[in-house]
Design a protein around this motif. Structure first.
Motif, mmCIF file in Angstrom:
data_model
loop_
_atom_site.group_PDB
_atom_site.id
_atom_site.type_symbol
_atom_site.label_atom_id
_atom_site.label_comp_id
_atom_site.label_asym_id
_atom_site.label_seq_id
_atom_site.Cartn_x
_atom_site.Cartn_y
_atom_site.Cartn_z
ATOM 1 N N ASP A 123 0.897 -1.236 0.102
ATOM 2 C CA ASP A 123 0.126 0.019 0.134
ATOM 3 C C ASP A 123 0.836 1.340 -0.096
ATOM 4 O O ASP A 123 0.565 2.238 0.678
ATOM 5 C CB ASP A 123 -1.035 -0.049 1.201
ATOM 6 C CG ASP A 123 -2.026 -1.286 1.150
ATOM 7 O OD1 ASP A 123 -2.522 -1.596 -0.159
ATOM 8 O OD2 ASP A 123 -2.367 -1.465 2.205
ATOM 9 N N GLY A 124 1.869 1.275 -0.682
ATOM 10 C CA GLY A 124 2.855 2.259 -0.975
ATOM 11 C C GLY A 124 3.781 2.560 0.311
ATOM 12 O O GLY A 124 4.511 3.690 0.301
ATOM 13 N N LYS A 125 3.670 1.764 1.215
ATOM 14 C CA LYS A 125 4.684 1.814 2.325
ATOM 15 C C LYS A 125 5.715 0.588 2.618
ATOM 16 O O LYS A 125 5.263 -0.300 2.320
ATOM 17 C CB LYS A 125 3.846 1.851 3.757
ATOM 18 C CG LYS A 125 2.938 3.226 3.857
ATOM 19 C CD LYS A 125 1.996 3.222 4.974
ATOM 20 C CE LYS A 125 0.971 4.108 4.863
ATOM 21 N NZ LYS A 125 0.041 3.962 5.979
ATOM 22 N N GLU A 126 6.900 1.301 2.769
ATOM 23 C CA GLU A 126 7.916 0.082 2.864
ATOM 24 C C GLU A 126 7.747 -0.564 4.267
ATOM 25 O O GLU A 126 7.810 0.084 5.208
ATOM 26 C CB GLU A 126 9.255 0.765 2.596
ATOM 27 C CG GLU A 126 10.421 -0.285 2.702
ATOM 28 C CD GLU A 126 11.873 0.453 2.324
ATOM 29 O OE1 GLU A 126 12.692 -0.402 2.553
ATOM 30 O OE2 GLU A 126 11.962 1.515 1.599
ATOM 31 N N ARG A 127 7.825 -1.976 4.241
ATOM 32 C CA ARG A 127 7.879 -2.520 5.542
ATOM 33 C C ARG A 127 8.799 -2.651 6.157
ATOM 34 O O ARG A 127 10.186 -2.950 5.561
ATOM 35 C CB ARG A 127 7.167 -4.040 5.266
ATOM 36 C CG ARG A 127 7.008 -4.852 6.309
ATOM 37 C CD ARG A 127 6.736 -6.399 6.071
ATOM 38 N NE ARG A 127 7.561 -6.735 5.022
ATOM 39 C CZ ARG A 127 7.403 -8.053 4.441
ATOM 40 N NH1 ARG A 127 6.336 -8.722 4.746
ATOM 41 N NH2 ARG A 127 8.333 -8.602 3.812
#
Length: 149
Positions: A123-127
């Motif tokens: 969702d566009g966020k780096e884990r």
């Protein structure tokens, strides 16, 4: 084709040589399944991950199902089903030896760190890449084998 039950020992032998399993878990009545790299040792499957949905859902309900198979042909195959419980191995002093043991087991596998420890964007966020080791305690194991005939 003939389908027959596998002995517990034959099922364990498949777990010992397999590299990838399918891990099933449930959250609020919704089943979900993901591939999992693992290593077997004495009634446990050892693996690792990073924080995410899988870990959160298994923390909420530690009952899991693991499926491993070896498909040679459509008439020659083995499948093992494990029913067990997720056990997180948090990075504490008392778990230090167990985590080192799990790491040693898993790293014997080729490219053991993929896909659990590669850059992932959801969702566009780096884990975040913070390793979390866990194991599945085997409560039940069953296997079937297909042979030509």
């Amino acid at each position: 084709m003939l389908i027959e039950s596998m002995t517990r020992q034959a099922s364990i032998e498949l777990l010992k040589r397999a590299r990838v399993a399918r891990l099933g878990y449930v959250h609020d009545g919704q089943p979900y399944i993901v591939p999992m790299l693992f290593a077997y040792n004495v009634d446990y499957l050892y693996s690792f991950s990073t924080e995410g949905q899988k870990i959160a859902w298994m923390r909420a309900d530690p009952r899991v199902c693991v499926e491993v198979d070896d498909l040679v042909t459509s008439q020659e195959w083995e499948t093992v089903i494990v029913l067990g419980r997720f056990e997180e191995l948090p990075p504490t002093e008392e778990n230090e030896t167990l985590i080192s043991y799990a790491h040693a087991l898993i790293q014997r596998r080729p490219v053991w760190w993929e896909p659990g420890f590669v850059k992932t964007i959801v969702d566009g966020k780096e884990r975040p890449l913070e390793t979390l080791y866990f194991r599945i305690r085997i409560d039940q194991i069953s296997g079937r084998r297909g042979t030509p005939g």
